[in-house]
Design a protein around this motif. Sequence first.
Motif, PDB file in Angstrom:
ATOM      1  N   ASN A  95      -4.031   8.753   0.544  1.00  0.00           N
ATOM      2  CA  ASN A  95      -3.912   8.287   1.843  1.00  0.00           C
ATOM      3  C   ASN A  95      -4.391   7.133   2.569  1.00  0.00           C
ATOM      4  O   ASN A  95      -4.779   6.664   3.616  1.00  0.00           O
ATOM      5  N   SER A 117       5.035   1.073   9.136  1.00  0.00           N
ATOM      6  CA  SER A 117       4.053   1.742   9.725  1.00  0.00           C
ATOM      7  C   SER A 117       4.621   2.899  10.449  1.00  0.00           C
ATOM      8  O   SER A 117       5.938   2.960  10.735  1.00  0.00           O
ATOM      9  N   ILE A 133      -3.156  11.277   7.535  1.00  0.00           N
ATOM     10  CA  ILE A 133      -3.959  10.194   8.148  1.00  0.00           C
ATOM     11  C   ILE A 133      -5.399  10.931   8.157  1.00  0.00           C
ATOM     12  O   ILE A 133      -6.451  10.510   7.948  1.00  0.00           O
ATOM     13  N   HIS A 189     -13.713   2.697  10.169  1.00  0.00           N
ATOM     14  CA  HIS A 189     -12.556   1.695  10.183  1.00  0.00           C
ATOM     15  C   HIS A 189     -12.371   0.946  11.484  1.00  0.00           C
ATOM     16  O   HIS A 189     -12.087  -0.329  11.375  1.00  0.00           O
ATOM     17  N   ILE A 222      -8.051   2.313  13.864  1.00  0.00           N
ATOM     18  CA  ILE A 222      -6.967   3.402  13.856  1.00  0.00           C
ATOM     19  C   ILE A 222      -5.904   3.235  14.712  1.00  0.00           C
ATOM     20  O   ILE A 222      -6.238   3.437  16.034  1.00  0.00           O
ATOM     21  N   ASN A 246      -1.543   0.619  11.914  1.00  0.00           N
ATOM     22  CA  ASN A 246      -2.498   0.245  10.811  1.00  0.00           C
ATOM     23  C   ASN A 246      -2.359   1.453   9.662  1.00  0.00           C
ATOM     24  O   ASN A 246      -3.072   2.103   8.872  1.00  0.00           O
ATOM     25  N   VAL A 247      -1.076   2.193   9.746  1.00  0.00           N
ATOM     26  CA  VAL A 247      -0.934   3.483   8.901  1.00  0.00           C
ATOM     27  C   VAL A 247       0.417   3.356   8.289  1.00  0.00           C
ATOM     28  O   VAL A 247       1.315   3.274   9.186  1.00  0.00           O
ATOM     29  N   PRO A 294       1.360   8.855   4.356  1.00  0.00           N
ATOM     30  CA  PRO A 294       0.906   7.920   5.079  1.00  0.00           C
ATOM     31  C   PRO A 294      -0.408   7.318   4.427  1.00  0.00           C
ATOM     32  O   PRO A 294      -0.820   8.084   3.628  1.00  0.00           O
ATOM     33  N   LYS A 295      -0.660   5.958   4.652  1.00  0.00           N
ATOM     34  CA  LYS A 295      -1.838   5.277   4.028  1.00  0.00           C
ATOM     35  C   LYS A 295      -2.278   4.446   4.806  1.00  0.00           C
ATOM     36  O   LYS A 295      -1.733   3.656   5.686  1.00  0.00           O
ATOM     37  N   ILE A 296      -3.587   4.494   5.053  1.00  0.00           N
ATOM     38  CA  ILE A 296      -4.360   3.773   6.111  1.00  0.00           C
ATOM     39  C   ILE A 296      -4.512   2.365   5.466  1.00  0.00           C
ATOM     40  O   ILE A 296      -4.876   2.152   4.275  1.00  0.00           O
ATOM     41  N   CYS A 297      -4.501   1.229   6.237  1.00  0.00           N
ATOM     42  CA  CYS A 297      -4.648   0.079   5.694  1.00  0.00           C
ATOM     43  C   CYS A 297      -5.259  -0.981   7.093  1.00  0.00           C
ATOM     44  O   CYS A 297      -5.840  -0.391   7.763  1.00  0.00           O
TER      45      CYS A 297
END
Length: 611
Positions: A354, A379, A406, A423, A426, A430-431, A439-442
């Motif tokens: 994730n 996103s 998430i 982070h 959030i 940014n997901v 979902p992947k957090i960036c």
Amino acid sequence: MDKDSFFEMVISSVCFLFMVVFAIEPAAGLDDCPESRCGDYGSVIRFPFRIKGIHPEHCGYPGFELSCTQMNDTLLELPLSVNLLVKNIDYKLQLIQAYDQHNCLWRQIHSLSLSASPFYFQGQGVIPHGYTLFNCSPAERDSLYEYDLISCLSSPAYKVYAVTPYTKIREWPLSFCSKIYNTQEVPLYRLEDNISLVWSKPLCQHCEAKGRKCRLKNNSTNYETECIGNQKGSSSTLVATGIILGSFLIVLVVIGVLYRVYVSYQLREENQERIEKFLEDYKALKPTRYSYADIKKITNRFNEKLGEGAYGTVFKGWISKEILVAVKILNTSKGNGEEFINEVGAMGRIHHVNVVRFVGFCADGFRRALVYEFLPNGSVQNFICSPDNNKDFLGWEKLQEIALGIAKGIEYLHHGCDQRILHFDIKPHNVLLDYNLTPKICDFGLAKLCSKDLSVVSMTAARGTIGYIAPEVFSRNFGQVSYKADVYSFGMLLLEMIGGRKNIDVTVENVNHVYYPEWIYNLLEEREDLRIQTEDEGDPQIATKLAIVGLWCIQWHPVDRPSMKIVVQMLEGEQDKLTIPPNPFSPTSPTQKNACLPARHTIQDLEVIHE
């Protein structure tokens, strides 16, 4: 460049400027076209005249060009190839005296025409006329005509006479003469070898009378003239003083500019050294380092733009035909490289389903870029919409899966890495979502790393996005900053996913509207449904569960919020096991207890981690 080299450069520049100033100062207020002459004894040449090949065009007036002969005589070229030598120039009378170099002006007088010349004959008021030249053989009576004889054109075999229109032809022995040619009109008394020409334009007599010089005005398109030079020593002193003071101010400005350039250069050098040291220590994590040429090749010279943010622009790229990547070109004009170090330092430690996968980076001089896996669905922001929108709404089951993913990603950042990663940004943008909507957090540009056994961090300034920033980040009255700031941001994101609307809107037209999270809380407290469209019997329970979890996460005080580990458990559990949290919109209300949450503890027991 070190400090000593910089100051040596400044001193050299100052000395050079003063040399230029004092070299120019004696000539202040004077014409930049120097006087000259042909040979040692020729007439002084200055405006409106100029010597071709010596003076530039702006030093003279059109039609006043002179030349120097091989014998250092001054040559005046008149129309129709009439060339005369200059005897004298009187600038006050605006008169030039010239003569024929062979002492025979009559050889050229027949070709002389002043209509295309700025000059005219002196004594223009005298009635001019032309002459007719006759070639006559010697005769007994030729002595009667010696007054009209032109000696320089005559020889022992014949004599040449200049006859005026008023001469009585019958007095001439025409049988002994033949006509040669007619001359142009010249003043009646001009029969000697010298000729005087005057000019009326440009008018510089008033300048000469005052002891000043004449020149063309700068940038004048109509050949306007002006007087230059100073009549009094006091004026010259004032001009010189003004030039010196102005030059001194210029020197100060130059020093200031050079110093700013030096400081800026030093800061960039220090930031670059800091980044290079960080990357040297980072080698153990085996990242892929790309050159800027590689980045241009990967992005096909930045051909396809995916998006743009405060710290850079994202482009689509290809490592190979099968592997797509997103390349973020950082904006080096913002920040001091901290966002680059934060992101590379954080991403190199992360391996989770994730969290977006970090492919590599570029640190080529002052050019910096980050390379990530490409996620085609963009996103979460793209999929946040009202549940009433059947076309774009993903469904409550899928929203719960995304929310849980998430939460697991954030929980991993807080507890699953060697160092805890906070982070601090959030939000839906940014997901990112992959092909399967996982979902992947960036975007870890604002992230901070701290030890896992310490929870509180010190911050010198607020960071994050308005609407998702925890209260304690703005004011320590709510507690100290910790990983609970990410919990608050996740809660706001979760509530936004439920209703498909922004959690903050401070525009004037909306000031009387009820704050959306508070509206949700009021519905839950009154045990009403969330007034959303549902298609399945389980949908209301999912929506209610997500709302309760989101409200727990946005409690004002950090100690009242659950950890992300508890949040994951709440999202995986049943809705009927959750209780409604204390009202986060009423700071005076008592805190309620919940079996799903750890007991309250005092924030003073946590040690502060300094940046």
